[in-house]
Motif scaffolding. Structure first.
Motif, PDB file in Angstrom:
ATOM      1  N   ALA A  48       0.836  -1.203   0.000  1.00 32.77           N
ATOM      2  CA  ALA A  48       0.000   0.000   0.000  1.00 32.77           C
ATOM      3  C   ALA A  48       0.870   1.251   0.000  1.00 32.77           C
ATOM      4  CB  ALA A  48      -0.920  -0.005   1.219  1.00 32.77           C
ATOM      5  N   ARG A  52       1.192   4.176  -3.127  1.00 28.82           N
ATOM      6  CA  ARG A  52       0.856   5.584  -2.905  1.00 28.82           C
ATOM      7  C   ARG A  52       2.084   6.494  -2.857  1.00 28.82           C
ATOM      8  NH1 ARG A  52      -2.887   2.417  -0.434  1.00 28.82           N
ATOM      9  NH2 ARG A  52      -5.067   3.105  -0.532  1.00 28.82           N
ATOM     10  N   ARG A 133      -4.787   5.143   4.335  1.00 23.41           N
ATOM     11  CA  ARG A 133      -5.045   5.105   2.887  1.00 23.41           C
ATOM     12  C   ARG A 133      -4.621   6.397   2.174  1.00 23.41           C
ATOM     13  NH1 ARG A 133      -5.960   0.562   4.589  1.00 23.41           N
ATOM     14  NH2 ARG A 133      -7.461  -0.903   3.699  1.00 23.41           N
TER      15      ARG A 133
END
Length: 280
Positions: A48, A52, A133
């Motif tokens: 993740a 990003r 996130r």
């Protein structure tokens, strides 16, 4: 069906800070093996973070931690993508955790490799990315130590701060005077502490610019040069040199004069600026 209980899911969430459903999915994938599930979540966190990593981080939070004796400060500028996350208590708790780590451990050239409490800083950041996130990165991490005392100020928006090193008298009233100077440095960010630190190349450049400005105003070249020197002292140096600036609480005096009058014999030895969006 994997052999695990609701308590296992809860424990995995507590240890990894991953969302409940992701903990359950990791235990399913690991067939109930708790340690394997932790590894799965850690790898997903890395993935993740990598996914990003190219996203712009224009928001963030400045966190500092001061040692009990006031001789060491750990500080971090932790950046994220949105103002919403920057104001989130969970994000700020992570920044404060990192500052506490750096007050005891020098971040060096690669703060992500610093280890504390069984985790590296890199793992803490990866876990934060997986949970929040958004791309999250450390744009600046420092550990400042002194034989004197350190005064810290972080602006109420959490986006900028300054560490001031004070030597000589380090009594509480002297440290408070240094904190006032830290506020000054946040309000009017300087480039240098004293005039002696300003490179001659910068003075020469400003002299050329201001001389031409005076000539454009119709002044003779010789007079224009004198005007230029006056403007450098009255304008440029008062902008870029901390001790030469007009003090924010009383513009009739300089920061140096304030320190002389209220520092009880203390001297400012150095300053470290901290700001979201400015990098190291």
């Amino acid at each position: 069906m994997a052999n695990y209980t609701a308590q296992d899911v809860k424990k995995l969430r507590e240890e990894t800070d991953a969302p409940m459903m992701e903990c359950k999915a990791a235990l399913d994938e690991a067939d109930g093996d708790f340690e394997k599930a932790k590894t799965i979540l850690r790898e997903k966190g890395k993935a993740a973070a990598a996914k990003r990593a190219d996203r712009t981080t224009s928001e963030g939070f400045v966190a500092t931690a001061v040692s009990a004796d006031g001789t060491a400060v750990g500080a971090v500028v932790l950046e994220c993508e949105t103002d919403f996350v920057a104001k989130n208590d969970g994000f700020r708790e992570i920044a404060n955790e990192l500052a506490q780590i750096f007050v005891a451990n020098d971040p060096g050239t690669d703060p992500l490799q610093v280890a504390a409490n069984g985790k590296t800083v890199g793992e803490i950041v990866e876990s934060a990315v997986a949970k929040i996130r958004e791309n999250i990165k450390i744009s600046k991490a420092v550990r400042v130590t002194t034989d004197g005392k350190l005064a810290v100020y972080v602006h109420h928006d959490g986006k900028k701060g300054t560490i001031i090193e004070v030597v000589g008298n380090t009594a509480p009233e002297a440290v408070e005077a240094a904190r006032q100077i830290a506020i000054q440095a946040v309000a009017f960010p300087p480039e240098f502490l004293t005039k002696d630190e300003v490179p001659q190349s910068k003075i020469d450049h400003e002299l050329e610019v201001e001389t031409q400005r005076a000539i454009n105003e119709g002044k003779d070249e010789k007079i224009a040069r004198n005007i230029a020197m006056g403007r450098i002292n009255k304008e440029y140096l008062k902008k870029v040199v901390l001790l030469e600036q007009n003090f924010y609480k009383d513009e009739k005096i300089s920061v140096a004069q304030f320190l002389k009058e209220h520092g009880h014999g203390a001297n400012v030895k150095s300053f470290v600026p901290l700001a979201v969006g400015e990098g190291a």
